[in-house]
Design an enzyme around this catalytic site. Structure first.
Site, short mmCIF file in Angstrom:
data_model
loop_
_atom_site.label_atom_id
_atom_site.label_comp_id
_atom_site.label_asym_id
_atom_site.label_seq_id
_atom_site.Cartn_x
_atom_site.Cartn_y
_atom_site.Cartn_z
N GLY A 192 -2.47 2.00 0.10
CA GLY A 192 -3.33 2.95 0.79
C GLY A 192 -4.49 3.32 -0.09
N ASN A 193 -5.52 3.88 0.52
CA ASN A 193 -6.68 4.30 -0.26
C ASN A 193 -7.52 5.30 0.52
OD1 ASN A 193 -8.49 2.46 1.45
ND2 ASN A 193 -7.09 0.98 0.49
N SER A 207 -8.68 -0.84 -6.99
CA SER A 207 -7.69 -1.72 -6.37
C SER A 207 -6.39 -1.81 -7.18
CB SER A 207 -8.28 -3.12 -6.21
OG SER A 207 -7.36 -3.98 -5.58
N GLY A 208 -5.27 -1.61 -6.52
CA GLY A 208 -3.98 -1.90 -7.13
C GLY A 208 -3.55 -1.00 -8.26
N HIS A 212 -7.06 4.77 4.56
CA HIS A 212 -6.27 3.65 5.07
C HIS A 212 -4.88 3.74 4.46
CE1 HIS A 212 -4.87 -0.23 6.19
NE2 HIS A 212 -4.99 -0.78 5.01
N HIS A 220 -0.51 2.28 5.05
CA HIS A 220 0.47 1.49 5.78
C HIS A 220 1.66 2.39 6.09
CE1 HIS A 220 -0.94 -2.87 4.92
NE2 HIS A 220 -1.93 -2.06 4.66
N ASP A 255 -3.39 18.25 20.67
CA ASP A 255 -4.06 19.18 19.74
C ASP A 255 -5.13 18.46 18.92
OD1 ASP A 255 -2.74 21.55 20.34
OD2 ASP A 255 -1.12 21.19 18.92
N HIS A 283 -2.03 -4.83 11.60
CA HIS A 283 -2.31 -4.34 10.27
C HIS A 283 -1.75 -2.92 10.12
CE1 HIS A 283 -5.53 -4.19 6.83
NE2 HIS A 283 -4.39 -3.67 6.47
N TYR A 303 -8.22 28.58 17.78
CA TYR A 303 -7.19 28.28 16.78
C TYR A 303 -7.81 28.41 15.40
CZ TYR A 303 -3.42 25.88 14.35
OH TYR A 303 -2.38 25.58 13.51
#
Lengths: 232, 232, 232, 232
Positions: free
Chosen positions: C29-30, C46-47, C96, C98, C121, C172, C230
């Protein structure tokens, strides 16, 4: 100092494992620890939150269900424990939980099928589900009858309580036992994880076959029996 | 000081990741770390709780399964590790767990279908499920045969252990491996999350198609191979 | 001191929310944080494991995907972020992940149906699932094309990125965005919980109807639009 | 010092239990605590994260929904709480959550069937699901009408709010109540676990029968009524 302190301590420690292992919500569970020589067991007091427990609050009860020592009322399931201790001479601990997956199988009134080696590492048969009791038994001495329902289920299936240390009571929830309260708690956690795996297995494949007999024997005997080679 | 200390330390650290990543209950799993030059691996002792482990308790075993150093009995799955190290020269770590979703697929005796990029980031094919062994293999040298069953499954499917670093053993549970024990543990966690996602995917849509080939290649090659551009 | 420090800090803090909210395993994720005036965004390298991140490790990239500052390689998904920032002028953060249930729906290539007020909502339509890309797009500039696939999906469904701040990319996983990186992370957690609830809802009742329009409008307008009431 | 401090404190403590029990994501829930003599209740302010709450931020509202004290805007669900306090004279606390399994049942618009003793320990009937409101009610004073929808559902099923302390609002989510806010929170956790067990039960066995009446009465009366013997 109470002469029951050792089983109070053992019962306390085993009870405290239940929330730690994710097996109970609030007070929905209890563990007892027996001293066979003294003919009594220590059990969780009824409805007391786990965070308020101390060893001294464990109630001492004999195998007929009479309170021997303790100011608090023992677990409402006490008579079930008493019956099992009275009839099964080689057990030293009993656990009752409403753990999620085990309870779902109990509500489904189905035995948990033996699908894999995680199950076979612990017992060679389906985890039995005792049928719900009849109205008369329920309206009578309910918790006492629950103990007999458990024993009768094993008997009818030809199972030994020394080999099969866990059961579901239909519509209700799991009971487990063992030579020590620690082992009984261990069995409760095993039942819950095996129950979850069996549920998922049937979801992934509807017609999944049970484990073949040779693999059942192999895994069970790795951990149990005269030629076991698991552990130290 | 033992000349095996570095692999004992590596095996210890990798073993301790298993409960942290939620991949084991009690002692239901083990990791080993190999030293190819010395021709041995360090592996978890059998049945010892994770909280009682220390690097020094890791048992040193050669690739034929003989204990070389250590007072404790090695994991009951040691011979499976030994066989794989002996035949797969480029691996440095092996993990075995009974993680929940991976085990449920193994019990279903199904390969885990490749449904998405989370899977394709790690391998380009379904995660294979080796069929349960026949009775003879089980009754013989069971753990030794488990290693051969794993190798034969990859071979029959034309897969390389360097590309496919994970497998399910039917009715049993996952095994994973890698160049290092850390990578093997990483693969066990990947297998478990991919297994959960694949299970949910089929529940959400019964007739879900597998991933198209171009997307499989793209994601796999982002992370692996000569033109990879993932990581530092 | 870098003139990009404020977005590095924002990107760092938002990235660190992902493991805390249970939305990522390892580095899957990022998050990025944009400064519209400077025409750049800060994004996770990355990574790199979350526990090793620092604000200074966030890479500064312009809206065409060129690295402007930073020693590390930016996330492999950087071009997708760049495309969205370039075309959607009012967003300040993109996420992003997963995450498990969101990814399962993406793998099923289904929109997440609007079944309740938890969903309403936050948006008034099904959470869209962009179809998987064709082979040409995948083999070409894949991450760049992913951005266009997202935009085209919203366009074809007549949806505004200012109202619908989340999408699934078929096969994806989820992407979410918002005026700030915090809001984008919030949206990722909302998507995951709505995805889980929708999955369970269909399991509990196969033919469940979607939410009636009046209730959708009511809940959405409680939280959004000119007459919202709200929050503070 | 405010004369409402005791209910602010009670409402604060009860609200803080919701994230601890895993019943809320972000601000998706609220608890109120009433003082019957003063004719008011303290309720969570709208949209304020749990980690930012203090007892002093709880808003004091009367049973017609008018804010009596407090600088913040009360929960958007305040009028639902007000209606229930006004009509149900014996309740002292109300909880609303979007807990995962409870909400999935609400979205399915199904009552939660009584399948086991975990359920029967708390109520003797299915957990009712009020039908979604009609368009007119929704477009009008929505939160006010939600309170009446809840009351009407119990009435039509002939249920007493003193015996049945929980409900699902169709397409929306659970509401629970009790003599105290602590009891209302307890009921929310019970509803969630019973909802999960019932979901799993139906997955494990499609045609599962409901609990027999004698067992329902036995378990309910163990914990409630004149001859209860659960707790101290």
């Amino acid at each position: 100092m109470s002469k029951y302190q050792h089983i109070q301590q053992a019962a306390y420690e085993a009870n405290m494992q239940l929330p730690k292992l994710g097996l109970v919500l609030f007070t929905f569970g209890n563990v007892s620890a027996a001293d066979r020589d003294l003919g009594v067991f220590a059990i969780k007091p009824s409805g007391v939150p786990y965070e308020d427990l101390t060893p001294g609050k464990m109630v001492i009860v004999d195998f007929d269900g009479n309170t021997v020592e303790g100011k608090l009322r023992p677990s409402s399931d006490t008579l079930t424990h008493a019956v099992l201790y009275k009839h099964w001479e080689k057990i030293g601990g009993i656990v009752h939980t409403h753990s999620t997956y085990g309870t779902a199988w109990a509500q489904s009134q189905r035995d948990i099928p033996i699908f894999g080696t995680t199950h076979a590492d612990h017992l060679t048969v389906d985890i039995p589900c005792a049928p719900p009791m009849n109205d008369e038994m329920i309206k009578g001495n309910y918790e006492y009858q629950t103990g007999f329902q458990i024993m009768e289920c094993l008997e009818q299936k030809g199972l030994s309580y020394e080999e099969v240390e866990m059961i579901l009571v239909g519509n209700h929830a799991p009971f487990t036992w063992g030579k020590t309260p620690e082992k009984a708690v261990y069995n409760s956690a095993v039942l819950e994880t095996v129950a979850q795996m069996a549920y998922l297995t049937e979801q992934i494949r509807k017609d999944v076959p049970k484990l073949q007999d040779s693999l059942i024997r192999k895994h069970y005997e790795r951990k149990h029996g005269p030629h076991s080679y698991y552990g130290q």
